[in-house]
Scaffold this active site. Structure first.
Site, mmCIF file in Angstrom:
data_model
loop_
_atom_site.group_PDB
_atom_site.id
_atom_site.type_symbol
_atom_site.label_atom_id
_atom_site.label_comp_id
_atom_site.label_asym_id
_atom_site.label_seq_id
_atom_site.Cartn_x
_atom_site.Cartn_y
_atom_site.Cartn_z
ATOM 1 C CB ALA A 188 33.334 -42.701 0.583
ATOM 2 C CG ASP B 274 43.507 -34.497 1.503
ATOM 3 O OD1 ASP B 274 43.046 -35.992 1.065
ATOM 4 O OD2 ASP B 274 43.754 -34.727 3.149
ATOM 5 C CG ASN B 275 41.592 -32.617 6.897
ATOM 6 O OD1 ASN B 275 41.832 -33.631 6.010
ATOM 7 N ND2 ASN B 275 41.532 -32.187 7.953
ATOM 8 C CG PHE C 290 44.243 -45.916 -0.360
ATOM 9 C CD1 PHE C 290 45.497 -46.101 -1.119
ATOM 10 C CD2 PHE C 290 44.041 -47.225 0.346
ATOM 11 C CE1 PHE C 290 45.072 -47.789 -1.752
ATOM 12 C CE2 PHE C 290 43.879 -48.330 -0.442
ATOM 13 C CZ PHE C 290 44.212 -48.342 -0.949
ATOM 14 C CB ILE C 291 40.052 -44.793 -2.738
ATOM 15 C CG1 ILE C 291 40.346 -45.927 -1.686
ATOM 16 C CG2 ILE C 291 40.029 -44.613 -3.551
ATOM 17 C CD1 ILE C 291 39.211 -46.263 -0.570
ATOM 18 C CB THR D 4 35.447 -36.159 10.771
ATOM 19 O OG1 THR D 4 37.087 -35.841 11.228
ATOM 20 C CG2 THR D 4 36.144 -36.142 9.016
ATOM 21 N N GLY E 96 45.659 -37.684 4.745
ATOM 22 C CA GLY E 96 45.968 -38.400 3.596
ATOM 23 C C GLY E 96 47.297 -37.633 3.328
ATOM 24 C CE1 TYR F 39 34.493 -45.241 8.905
ATOM 25 C CE2 TYR F 39 34.481 -47.726 9.125
ATOM 26 C CZ TYR F 39 35.119 -46.207 8.191
ATOM 27 O OH TYR F 39 34.970 -46.341 6.264
ATOM 28 C CG LEU G 156 36.733 -40.308 -2.022
ATOM 29 C CD1 LEU G 156 37.638 -41.039 -3.041
ATOM 30 C CD2 LEU G 156 35.584 -41.445 -1.971
#
Ligand code: UDP
Length: 320
Positions: A117, A31-32, A11-12, A95, A36, A149, A76
């Site tokens: 981020a 990106d995996n 998204f960002i 992750t 996303g 988190y 990100l």
């Protein structure tokens, strides 16, 4: 300038990639596609100066090559969304901690600027609002997975600051406060896309708890604008920086506003936190950023109100 955006199909990340390309920069996305979506970047395919790689940051030879080719790294790629975090705590911790570790390690070899981020979640359940970057972090006990988190992101921050202090790797840490806008999915629990989807489908709008908890939502365009300026501001290096909005709204008011703006007949249904997430779930009653630092560095101001955001998200879901 050429930028590597990890999580660039998210998204960002996808909005950031659009903005970088629009100002004439080149963009490499890694990106995996775990959270996303290729839909977020399909309009960029074939654009000069744009390349994307569907792989994880754990593919270190690829990561190292992409970092070598870049002037700045926006990291990100992460596990986000309270629902995802509560349901997949192993994935979240691995992750977020390992991903940042390898990005910093490889960026350090060529001393490439890295933007990490982070999140307002690190302030935890502190009630000392507005949250300043040097405020204490108040986290709950380890059996409550939500706090994993915050903790994983706090470790990312510690590690990035350690690289800066000890090895002079230029880093900028940004703490995002409830960033929202078109392309955000409700799949991982985020409130605005969920409320909008429910309203448009005429389903009950699910308010967790009593709905008196507040949030201050920030349009993704305001966040992206800040990121573009921060990487050009040498004084931002080595700093932790809040990026958000100070306009507060309660979650119940938010549900009512979404219903109104989408012309929906949906009812509002209150769901206890235990049912929505897990037994003993702890939510934060308020979350407001102190924005002095980011204003001082880049003259940050938000351009979008909550209504602007909601109108755009409603329009996005209607078109989907
Ligand atoms: N929330 C809600 N209904 C939903 C999803 C979320 O009432 O369907 C609440 C959630 O409990 C929290 C707020 O909305 O109080 C914001 O949730 P979100 O997951 O978007 O972000 P958070 O601030 O929790 O990271």
């Amino acid at each position: 300038m050429r930028a590597l955006v990890t999580g660039g199909a998210g998204f960002i990340g996808s909005h950031l990639s659009d903005a970088l390309l629009a100002q004439g920069d080149e963009v490499l996305i890694l990106d995996n596609l775990s959270t996303g979506s290729i839909d977020n970047i399909s309009h960029l395919k074939g654009r000069p100066g744009f390349e994307y790689f569907v792989d994880t940051v754990n593919n270190e030879p690829l990561l190292a090559e992409l970092i070598d080719r870049s002037d700045v790294v926006f990291h990100l790629a992460a596990a986000v969304g309270v629902k995802l975090i509560v349901e997949q705590p192993v994935h979240t911790i691995e992750t977020n901690v390992h991903g940042t570790e390898v990005v910093l390690k490889h960026a350090n070899k060529k001393k490439k600027l890295v933007v990490i981020a982070s999140t307002s979640e690190v302030y935890g359940k502190s009630d000392d609002v507005p949250f300043r970057e040097d405020s204490d972090l108040v986290l709950g006990p380890t059996p409550k997975h939500r706090w994993a988190y915050a903790c994983s992101k706090a470790i990312d921050e510690f590690l990035a600051l350690a690289y800066w202090k000890e090895r002079k790797l230029p880093v900028i840490i940004v703490r995002f406060f409830n960033t929202v806008g078109p392309r955000q999915t409700g799949q991982y629990g985020m409130v605005i896309p969920n409320f909008v989807r429910q309203s448009l489908a005429g389903e009950p709008i699910t308010v967790f708890g009593d709905g008196k908890q507040t949030r201050s939502f920030t349009h993704v365009a305001d966040v992206v604008g800040a990121l573009l300026k921060l990487v050009r501001e040498p004084k931002a290096i080595g700093q932790v920086i809040n990026i958000g909005n100070t306009q507060e709204v309660s979650i119940l008011q938010l549900a009512e506003r979404v219903r109104e703006l989408s012309g929906s007949q949906s009812t509002i249904k209150f769901i206890p936190y235990d049912e929505a997430y897990e037994s003993g779930f702890e939510d934060m009653p308020r979350r407001v950023p102190d924005l002095k630092r980011v204003k001082g560095l880049i003259g940050y101001e938000t351009d979008n109100t909550l209504d602007d955001i909601l109108v755009q998200v409603i329009d996005y879901f209607r078109k989907k």
